[in-house]
Write a protein that holds these residues in place. Sequence first.
Motif, PDB file in Angstrom:
ATOM      1  N   GLU A  55       0.821  -1.212   0.000  1.00  0.00           N
ATOM      2  CA  GLU A  55       0.000   0.000   0.000  1.00  0.00           C
ATOM      3  C   GLU A  55       0.858   1.267   0.000  1.00  0.00           C
ATOM      4  OE1 GLU A  55      -2.708  -0.218   3.298  1.00  0.00           O
ATOM      5  OE2 GLU A  55      -4.373  -0.677   1.956  1.00  0.00           O
ATOM      6  N   PHE A  56       2.014   1.208   0.642  1.00  0.00           N
ATOM      7  CA  PHE A  56       2.892   2.373   0.717  1.00  0.00           C
ATOM      8  C   PHE A  56       3.920   2.391  -0.413  1.00  0.00           C
ATOM      9  CE2 PHE A  56       1.588   2.328   5.279  1.00  0.00           C
ATOM     10  CZ  PHE A  56       1.019   3.593   5.289  1.00  0.00           C
ATOM     11  N   GLY A  57       3.744   1.513  -1.398  1.00  0.00           N
ATOM     12  CA  GLY A  57       4.608   1.541  -2.572  1.00  0.00           C
ATOM     13  C   GLY A  57       5.933   0.829  -2.420  1.00  0.00           C
ATOM     14  N   LEU A  58       6.058  -0.049  -1.407  1.00  0.00           N
ATOM     15  CA  LEU A  58       7.276  -0.837  -1.222  1.00  0.00           C
ATOM     16  C   LEU A  58       6.998  -2.290  -1.610  1.00  0.00           C
ATOM     17  CD1 LEU A  58       8.615   0.530   2.186  1.00  0.00           C
ATOM     18  CD2 LEU A  58       9.358   1.132  -0.116  1.00  0.00           C
ATOM     19  N   ASP A  59       7.765  -2.807  -2.536  1.00  0.00           N
ATOM     20  CA  ASP A  59       7.573  -4.163  -3.034  1.00  0.00           C
ATOM     21  C   ASP A  59       7.955  -5.167  -1.951  1.00  0.00           C
ATOM     22  OD1 ASP A  59       7.421  -6.534  -4.363  1.00  0.00           O
ATOM     23  OD2 ASP A  59       8.882  -6.021  -5.930  1.00  0.00           O
ATOM     24  N   PRO A  60       7.001  -6.000  -1.472  1.00  0.00           N
ATOM     25  CA  PRO A  60       7.323  -6.997  -0.433  1.00  0.00           C
ATOM     26  C   PRO A  60       8.407  -7.976  -0.862  1.00  0.00           C
ATOM     27  CG  PRO A  60       4.944  -6.748  -0.671  1.00  0.00           C
ATOM     28  CD  PRO A  60       5.573  -6.013  -1.824  1.00  0.00           C
ATOM     29  N   ALA A  61       8.644  -8.112  -2.155  1.00  0.00           N
ATOM     30  CA  ALA A  61       9.725  -8.990  -2.618  1.00  0.00           C
ATOM     31  C   ALA A  61      11.098  -8.367  -2.352  1.00  0.00           C
ATOM     32  CB  ALA A  61       9.564  -9.282  -4.112  1.00  0.00           C
ATOM     33  N   ARG A  62      11.129  -7.019  -2.169  1.00  0.00           N
ATOM     34  CA  ARG A  62      12.398  -6.326  -1.938  1.00  0.00           C
ATOM     35  C   ARG A  62      12.576  -5.866  -0.497  1.00  0.00           C
ATOM     36  NH1 ARG A  62      13.944  -1.446  -5.494  1.00  0.00           N
ATOM     37  NH2 ARG A  62      15.772  -1.705  -4.144  1.00  0.00           N
ATOM     38  N   TYR A  63      11.455  -5.702   0.232  1.00  0.00           N
ATOM     39  CA  TYR A  63      11.534  -5.153   1.574  1.00  0.00           C
ATOM     40  C   TYR A  63      10.858  -6.098   2.565  1.00  0.00           C
ATOM     41  CZ  TYR A  63      12.673  -1.052  -1.178  1.00  0.00           C
ATOM     42  OH  TYR A  63      13.269  -0.204  -2.066  1.00  0.00           O
ATOM     43  N   VAL A  64      11.294  -6.038   3.825  1.00  0.00           N
ATOM     44  CA  VAL A  64      10.807  -6.980   4.825  1.00  0.00           C
ATOM     45  C   VAL A  64      10.798  -6.305   6.191  1.00  0.00           C
ATOM     46  CG1 VAL A  64      13.114  -7.904   5.327  1.00  0.00           C
ATOM     47  CG2 VAL A  64      11.092  -9.351   5.691  1.00  0.00           C
ATOM     48  N   ILE A  65       9.884  -6.767   7.048  1.00  0.00           N
ATOM     49  CA  ILE A  65       9.825  -6.295   8.430  1.00  0.00           C
ATOM     50  C   ILE A  65      10.994  -6.886   9.205  1.00  0.00           C
ATOM     51  CG2 ILE A  65       8.458  -6.289  10.546  1.00  0.00           C
ATOM     52  CD1 ILE A  65       7.336  -4.586   8.261  1.00  0.00           C
ATOM     53  N   ASP A  66      11.671  -6.057   9.992  1.00  0.00           N
ATOM     54  CA  ASP A  66      12.865  -6.506  10.701  1.00  0.00           C
ATOM     55  C   ASP A  66      12.794  -6.064  12.160  1.00  0.00           C
ATOM     56  OD1 ASP A  66      15.657  -7.536  10.813  1.00  0.00           O
ATOM     57  OD2 ASP A  66      16.106  -5.439  11.249  1.00  0.00           O
ATOM     58  N   GLY A  67      13.069  -6.998  13.070  1.00  0.00           N
ATOM     59  CA  GLY A  67      13.160  -6.657  14.487  1.00  0.00           C
ATOM     60  C   GLY A  67      11.811  -6.608  15.183  1.00  0.00           C
ATOM     61  N   PRO A  68      11.791  -6.142  16.445  1.00  0.00           N
ATOM     62  CA  PRO A  68      10.553  -6.112  17.223  1.00  0.00           C
ATOM     63  C   PRO A  68       9.543  -5.111  16.671  1.00  0.00           C
ATOM     64  CG  PRO A  68      12.300  -4.968  18.397  1.00  0.00           C
ATOM     65  CD  PRO A  68      12.944  -5.638  17.215  1.00  0.00           C
TER      66      PRO A  68
END
Length: 378
Positions: A55-68
């Motif tokens: 939704e915010f224009g970041l491709d989930p294939a390139r970006y990931v949630i990290d840490g707590p």
Amino acid sequence: MTLDLDKLKSLATPQRKEWEPGMRWDGETGYVTTAPISSEEGAPTSEVWNHVLDEFGLDPARYVIDGPVRQSAWTVPGHGLQRSYRARIVERPERRFDIEDLLDTIWADGEYPDNPGAEWRTIQIGDTHLAKGSLDGGGTDKLIARWQSSVTEALNLGGHYEGVHLAFLGDLIEGEVSQGGANIAGNDLTLTESLRVARHLVSWTVQEALKVGNEVIVSAVGGNHGQTTRVQNRPHTDNHDIDVVSAVQQAFELSGLDERITWYYPEDGTNHVVYEVGGTVFASTHGHTFKGGPVAGAAKWWSGMCASNRPAAAAQVLMAGHFHQPVIQNFTSDKWICFGGALETQSTWIHEQNGTTSKQGMLTYVTRDGEPFEFSIV
């Protein structure tokens, strides 16, 4: 000054500013905040996070949630408890490797001097963390190169040996259980790919050792990164590190190339193994077995083994890893504690905790009649 309570009561109550959804990204790291979510829906799953990133224009294939993940909660009249979540986002490490090309780099022939000798050469191989990404201090291509250069240099130190002792001390792969699985985002190989690379490297190492030793002794113990799961307790021997080496053993046996090789593993219910190498008795384990720092923890563990007359009491050299720092300690006049190093540039996690770094490489030394000497980090 007198306060007019009636006027104060008539003032409009400002609307509460809740945590607004949004995203901040500086090109390397950033944060994403979800819109309000009802308490019944629970915390976002990986699928929900992927949708938020999209939704915010970041491709989930390139970006990931990290840490707590941080959360905020408030009550909305008529809608119950609402929550919003804020999480750090990082770019996924680039998968730059063709796995077949990566494996091809392992099988280059090495040449060694042919000088006869009566000693045994020990190489402690642990904390190699294959598949740890470059942002976390690794990079599998670099780790492979360091593994091979360390083994080659160790085997070149003294020519031909009575035997070569290869002690695989755990954490051969980065695995996918550390930090509750959060480390997966930084890995540059899948789990199956990292296991393939590890098996090839162990097999290559054994074959190189056979070139300079009349005999080869191989041992393996499990590290904490090699654990198959932490959802529930598993036997110590249910470990990827042990499986990697045992798979290589099976390959050598099936090919008929195991006549000069002896293999040692922990018994069920234990994570250490005791065995003899050319007149020297070794105890092998991974450092997460100990409570406390490397030397103090190892000394306490070994003292307990000696006091209760366990097999490790007979050992003259105790080998371990886990702490990513080479440490050599003359425990008593006839007992030595030897911790190997790691291959990574640094453990980013450890470095961020206390700034610690250490020399890269493997610990190697020669033994004769129960005594180690000529220690080197290669």
